[in-house]
Design a protein around this motif. Sequence first.
Motif, PDB file in Angstrom:
ATOM      1  N   VAL A 235       0.865  -1.335  -0.054  1.00 11.65           N
ATOM      2  CA  VAL A 235      -0.024  -0.005  -0.085  1.00 11.65           C
ATOM      3  C   VAL A 235       0.839   1.059   0.099  1.00 11.65           C
ATOM      4  N   LEU A 236       1.940   1.309   0.918  1.00 12.51           N
ATOM      5  CA  LEU A 236       2.747   2.322   0.947  1.00 12.51           C
ATOM      6  C   LEU A 236       3.598   2.497  -0.470  1.00 12.51           C
ATOM      7  N   ALA A 237       3.932   1.480  -0.936  1.00  8.60           N
ATOM      8  CA  ALA A 237       4.767   1.329  -2.113  1.00  8.60           C
ATOM      9  C   ALA A 237       3.957   2.213  -3.518  1.00  8.60           C
ATOM     10  N   ARG A 238       2.699   1.733  -3.315  1.00 12.86           N
ATOM     11  CA  ARG A 238       1.721   2.612  -4.658  1.00 12.86           C
ATOM     12  C   ARG A 238       1.446   3.888  -3.860  1.00 12.86           C
TER      13      ARG A 238
ATOM     14  N   ARG B   9      -3.266   1.978  10.065  1.00 17.94           N
ATOM     15  CA  ARG B   9      -2.596   1.194   9.580  1.00 17.94           C
ATOM     16  C   ARG B   9      -3.565   0.054   8.875  1.00 17.94           C
ATOM     17  N   ARG B  10      -4.656  -0.418   9.926  1.00 13.63           N
ATOM     18  CA  ARG B  10      -5.536  -1.257   9.569  1.00 13.63           C
ATOM     19  C   ARG B  10      -6.496  -0.439   8.444  1.00 13.63           C
ATOM     20  N   ALA B  11      -6.772   0.781   8.519  1.00  8.18           N
ATOM     21  CA  ALA B  11      -7.509   1.642   7.779  1.00  8.18           C
ATOM     22  C   ALA B  11      -6.712   1.623   6.240  1.00  8.18           C
ATOM     23  N   MET B  12      -5.584   1.859   6.329  1.00  5.14           N
ATOM     24  CA  MET B  12      -4.763   2.047   4.934  1.00  5.14           C
ATOM     25  C   MET B  12      -4.840   0.521   4.437  1.00  5.14           C
ATOM     26  N   VAL B  13      -4.585  -0.513   5.066  1.00  2.00           N
ATOM     27  CA  VAL B  13      -4.448  -1.765   4.566  1.00  2.00           C
ATOM     28  C   VAL B  13      -5.804  -1.893   3.739  1.00  2.00           C
ATOM     29  N   ARG B  14      -6.927  -1.577   4.459  1.00  2.04           N
ATOM     30  CA  ARG B  14      -8.247  -1.746   3.844  1.00  2.04           C
ATOM     31  C   ARG B  14      -8.575  -0.724   2.723  1.00  2.04           C
ATOM     32  N   MET B  15      -7.984   0.221   2.488  1.00  2.24           N
ATOM     33  CA  MET B  15      -8.585   1.404   1.807  1.00  2.24           C
ATOM     34  C   MET B  15      -8.327   1.029   0.166  1.00  2.24           C
ATOM     35  N   PRO B  16      -7.383   0.363  -0.508  1.00  2.55           N
ATOM     36  CA  PRO B  16      -7.220   0.219  -1.675  1.00  2.55           C
ATOM     37  C   PRO B  16      -8.633  -0.560  -2.171  1.00  2.55           C
ATOM     38  N   ASP B  17      -8.805  -1.487  -1.473  1.00  2.00           N
ATOM     39  CA  ASP B  17     -10.281  -2.349  -1.874  1.00  2.00           C
ATOM     40  C   ASP B  17     -11.463  -1.424  -1.882  1.00  2.00           C
ATOM     41  N   ALA B  18     -11.388  -0.675  -0.810  1.00  7.73           N
ATOM     42  CA  ALA B  18     -12.489   0.201  -0.679  1.00  7.73           C
ATOM     43  C   ALA B  18     -12.764   1.253  -1.647  1.00  7.73           C
ATOM     44  N   ILE B  19     -11.688   1.715  -2.140  1.00 10.76           N
ATOM     45  CA  ILE B  19     -11.689   2.880  -3.372  1.00 10.76           C
ATOM     46  C   ILE B  19     -11.273   2.526  -4.453  1.00 10.76           C
ATOM     47  N   ARG B  20     -11.358   0.989  -4.969  1.00  3.17           N
ATOM     48  CA  ARG B  20     -10.943   0.561  -5.867  1.00  3.17           C
ATOM     49  C   ARG B  20     -11.780   1.030  -7.208  1.00  3.17           C
ATOM     50  N   ASP B  21     -13.043   1.235  -7.266  1.00  7.94           N
ATOM     51  CA  ASP B  21     -13.867   1.480  -8.153  1.00  7.94           C
ATOM     52  C   ASP B  21     -14.177   3.218  -8.263  1.00  7.94           C
ATOM     53  N   LEU B  22     -13.736   3.995  -7.356  1.00  6.52           N
ATOM     54  CA  LEU B  22     -13.684   5.252  -7.182  1.00  6.52           C
ATOM     55  C   LEU B  22     -12.472   6.070  -7.825  1.00  6.52           C
ATOM     56  N   PRO B  23     -12.567   7.199  -8.353  1.00  6.02           N
ATOM     57  CA  PRO B  23     -11.766   7.928  -8.994  1.00  6.02           C
ATOM     58  C   PRO B  23     -11.045   8.787  -7.806  1.00  6.02           C
TER      59      PRO B  23
ATOM     60  N   PHE C 150      -6.069  12.280   0.113  1.00  8.55           N
ATOM     61  CA  PHE C 150      -6.353  11.644  -1.285  1.00  8.55           C
ATOM     62  C   PHE C 150      -6.558  12.770  -2.374  1.00  8.55           C
ATOM     63  N   GLU C 151      -6.234  12.195  -3.595  1.00  8.24           N
ATOM     64  CA  GLU C 151      -6.563  13.033  -4.878  1.00  8.24           C
ATOM     65  C   GLU C 151      -7.610  12.570  -5.477  1.00  8.24           C
ATOM     66  N   VAL C 152      -8.871  13.526  -5.607  1.00 11.56           N
ATOM     67  CA  VAL C 152     -10.144  12.838  -6.116  1.00 11.56           C
ATOM     68  C   VAL C 152     -10.676  13.666  -7.226  1.00 11.56           C
ATOM     69  N   ASP C 153     -11.341  13.095  -8.019  1.00 11.24           N
ATOM     70  CA  ASP C 153     -12.033  13.763  -9.239  1.00 11.24           C
ATOM     71  C   ASP C 153     -13.086  14.808  -8.417  1.00 11.24           C
ATOM     72  N   GLU C 154     -13.077  15.931  -8.869  1.00  7.85           N
ATOM     73  CA  GLU C 154     -13.983  16.887  -8.580  1.00  7.85           C
ATOM     74  C   GLU C 154     -15.435  16.323  -7.997  1.00  7.85           C
ATOM     75  N   ASP C 155     -16.074  15.836  -8.911  1.00  8.65           N
ATOM     76  CA  ASP C 155     -17.502  15.432  -8.530  1.00  8.65           C
ATOM     77  C   ASP C 155     -17.603  14.168  -7.893  1.00  8.65           C
ATOM     78  N   ALA C 156     -16.544  13.374  -7.358  1.00 10.16           N
ATOM     79  CA  ALA C 156     -16.594  12.388  -6.393  1.00 10.16           C
ATOM     80  C   ALA C 156     -16.218  12.446  -5.037  1.00 10.16           C
ATOM     81  N   CYS C 157     -15.874  13.902  -4.473  1.00 13.80           N
ATOM     82  CA  CYS C 157     -15.275  14.049  -3.409  1.00 13.80           C
ATOM     83  C   CYS C 157     -16.354  13.764  -2.229  1.00 13.80           C
TER      84      CYS C 157
ATOM     85  N   LYS D  88     -14.231   7.548   5.310  1.00 12.96           N
ATOM     86  CA  LYS D  88     -14.642   7.793   6.640  1.00 12.96           C
ATOM     87  C   LYS D  88     -15.300   6.507   7.151  1.00 12.96           C
ATOM     88  N   ASP D  89     -15.970   5.712   6.313  1.00  8.87           N
ATOM     89  CA  ASP D  89     -16.396   4.394   6.693  1.00  8.87           C
ATOM     90  C   ASP D  89     -15.553   3.448   7.500  1.00  8.87           C
ATOM     91  N   VAL D  90     -14.268   3.565   6.392  1.00  8.90           N
ATOM     92  CA  VAL D  90     -13.304   2.464   6.739  1.00  8.90           C
ATOM     93  C   VAL D  90     -12.565   3.087   7.921  1.00  8.90           C
TER      94      VAL D  90
END
Length: 935
Positions: free
Chosen positions: A541-544, A862-876, A889-896, A904-906
């Motif tokens: 996760v850190l590498a990415r 750490r636990r939140a970061m480990v789960r984050m890639p799966d949680a935002i996989r389909d989000l910009p 995070f860096e996010v598309d304007e219309d998806a903030c 937050k949930d994660v």
Amino acid sequence: MTFGKGSHLHLIDGSAFIFRAYHALPPLTRKSDGLPVGAVAGFCNMLYRYIEANTGSDAPTHAAVIFDYSGKTFRNDLFPAYKANRPPAPEELVPQFPLTREATRAFNVSCIEIEGFEADDIIGTLSCQAREAGGRVTIISSDKDLMQLIGGGVEMLDPMKNKRIDREGVEEKFGVGPERVVDVQALAGDSVDNVPGAPGIGIKTAALLINEYGDLDTLLARAEEIKQPKRRQALIDNVDQIRVSRDLVKLDCDMVLDFSLDSLEVQTPKLDDLLAFLAKMEFRTIVKRVSERFGVEAPAIPDVPAPAAAMSEAPSAPKPVPFDTETYEKVSTMGALERWIDAIYARGYVAVDTETTSLDEMQAELVGISLCVEPGTACYIPLGHTIGEDDLFGGSNLVDGQLAKSMVLDALKPVLEDDSILKIGQNMKYDAKIFARNGVTVAPYDDTMLMSYALHAGLHNHGMDTLSERYLDHVPIPTKKLLGSGKSMITFDKVEINKAVAYAAEDADVTLRLWQVFKSKLHTEQVTTVYETLERPLSPVLARMEMAGVMVDRDVLSRMSNAFAQKMAGLEAEIHDLAGENFNVGSPKQLGEILFDKMSLPGGKKGKTGAYATGVDILEDLASEGQDLPARVLDWRQLSKLKSTYTDALQRFINPETGRVHTSYVQTGAVTGRLSSTDPNLQNIPVRSDEGRRIREAFIAPKGRKLISLDYSQIELRILAHVAGIDSLKQAFRDGLDIHAMTASEMFGVPIEGMDPMVRRQAKAINFGVIYGISGFGLARNLRIPRSEAQGFIDRYFERFPGIRAYMDDTVAFAKEHLYVQTLFGRKIHTPEIATKGPQAGFAKRAAINAPIQGAAADIIRRAMVRMPDAIRDLPATMLLQVHDELIFEVDEDACDQVIDVVKDVMKNAAYPAVVLDVPIEVDAGIGNNWAEAH
């Protein structure tokens, strides 16, 4: 050589070497007869490294290793209970004591022990004789009792920390100069050596008394004048005991010795004697090192099986394979590479290492790859070794006989990406990023550095050389030997291939052996879950995140830098006006002369160079007393640091290819589990000043995107409420109250509505200060109030929240018993210094109290970061940065808004299901075009 002016005497505390060696290395027995020799092996390695390191202009001309003589000394006649509390030496260590003396003589170093005297007395006598003869002395020891000798050409070197101890170091530890150390020790006593001292008087109090009255005799003569009743009575009632204590701690520097300083002249080791001893002890590794170092043939060591009794105890123990760099293979044909790939598939795992041109993974070029499938069986595949200088177009001249990089990567890619093959590395995040930039996604993998961190946090660092020496009793080929240093340092692509094979393949070999040692220990030490759920999955996760980088606006930084320069110039003019003359504001020496000589301000204290100390604490104290000049200097220094460390330096870190800054996260940097970042460090950007906060304006989102920041709210206070069981705090968090206002209301009996902001500020400082074990002195400085008032706040806090004091006492007691503390998630943080005495003990206790709280907060994010890639996989959205309790995070304007809800949930539920907290976890969110707006 006659000892005199220009001579340099090294006095080595032999006992310290022995016990450090014994505790640092795993048990080792001589194969031929089962004799314990682990401490002897460590002692020999330390002595050999000492000899190798001490060359050049500052090398000793004379040296000796000084040992304690077993049995009673003259101090037992003075005080029969002296050292009576010390436990006997471990049974397996006793037969090794005489062998360490034999080892010293084998290295042809003077070996000294004298019946009836301690090593410290011998060191004291020799130090005084050498000083009187006009020579220099370096005492190699961390023993505080020897600090009374420092000065006049005598200094100490702490071998554990590689830190020199001079007069300032003594004053830092004891609060007095070397000439008064004995007086302080006589008052404070020493429970380890059973020196009684004065009951109730510790080092700090003793130093205050000695500084006030000048010396011990004067203090005892005027004890009736002391205002504090307990302190006064302790001195009056125990005057004889204190004087005896002084006799016990004072070193005998007037021993009659039957040898002279001249006889301690440094001698070259007699190789026949040395190798014969090492071979007798069956130390194969150091025999090989010494033989290679001096270019002689190594003596044969018979491979004798262990005695039957020893074999019956451990019938399945595998015979360790000796390191032999000559057996490593250079892979230069595809046929040879295919054979290694077949071996990897047959084995099911492989240790992998890369060699590159730089430590910056985002710009480093791949030079070669190392593989190891079993101990002693390793290879190196050279890919990018060059000869001569690069041509005018940036091209390089490859050395002949290397496989094409693309061919090798194509062949290895299926193996490195195969889920059925475990890849093993040391700091694998680095290698994974190198492979990723070359189109290969390495997975799954184990990391020996992270294994060691899960097992040994707080005991030592987790670099490969340290781990190899400590757990394999093997010193790897030093990088400096290949690359050189300073201006003549070369990059790895310029290293001769045959030398590169030995070095690089050895790294893979060492890594595999460490993995074999650590893998089973994870289970026996009950930290498998920490490694498997917190450390290993976080690494990719850190590498990415690091590869994504964050966009930084160079123009914003440049404008800030100019603005800071102008403001600094204005401050310099104000400072010069206040001083009445021009001087270099950046010069501590000139500043000290202005403050303490010209202006005669209080607090002036000169160091060993003769210059006044002008650190932040001193300037803050002066500023708090209303002095304008030091206050302006503090402002100037802050701007200077912001300019040099951030607005100027960050511009140099912008990657020319990506236009972004790519920090590197260090998982093993803090014992508590907190991440740190380097090159550049983005976690220390100041946020308390307007100028510091402005730095974050330079971290921007590209067009069409936004930065969002999500930050845990008071996470450590929530954890404290949970672990300490503070019902009122837990209820306040459940009710969503302003926790600092609630604390102020509880402590000071004032209503929350309409509360004075200063009262809330005081409660906030206490809330956060208690977590870090703040003292009355520290809180007084933070709030700029009298120390007695600050201590009163702390006392009232513990009275109102008794569970916090109980938690602290229980945690310290646990740490003293087990030498570690633990987070809610099972992370062990070792506390080896918890049982020490003196100022260090206070620090160790505060660290032990804070570690489970800070560590739990680190585990949750750490636990939140480990789960984050799966949680935002389909989000910009892309996770870019972690700064302690904050994720960016860096996010598309219309998806903030959508991304904020998901993240937050994660974050809120990160602790679950491993730990169910009694308090809710809250997360604050912000959106902006830059980091400052988002936070």
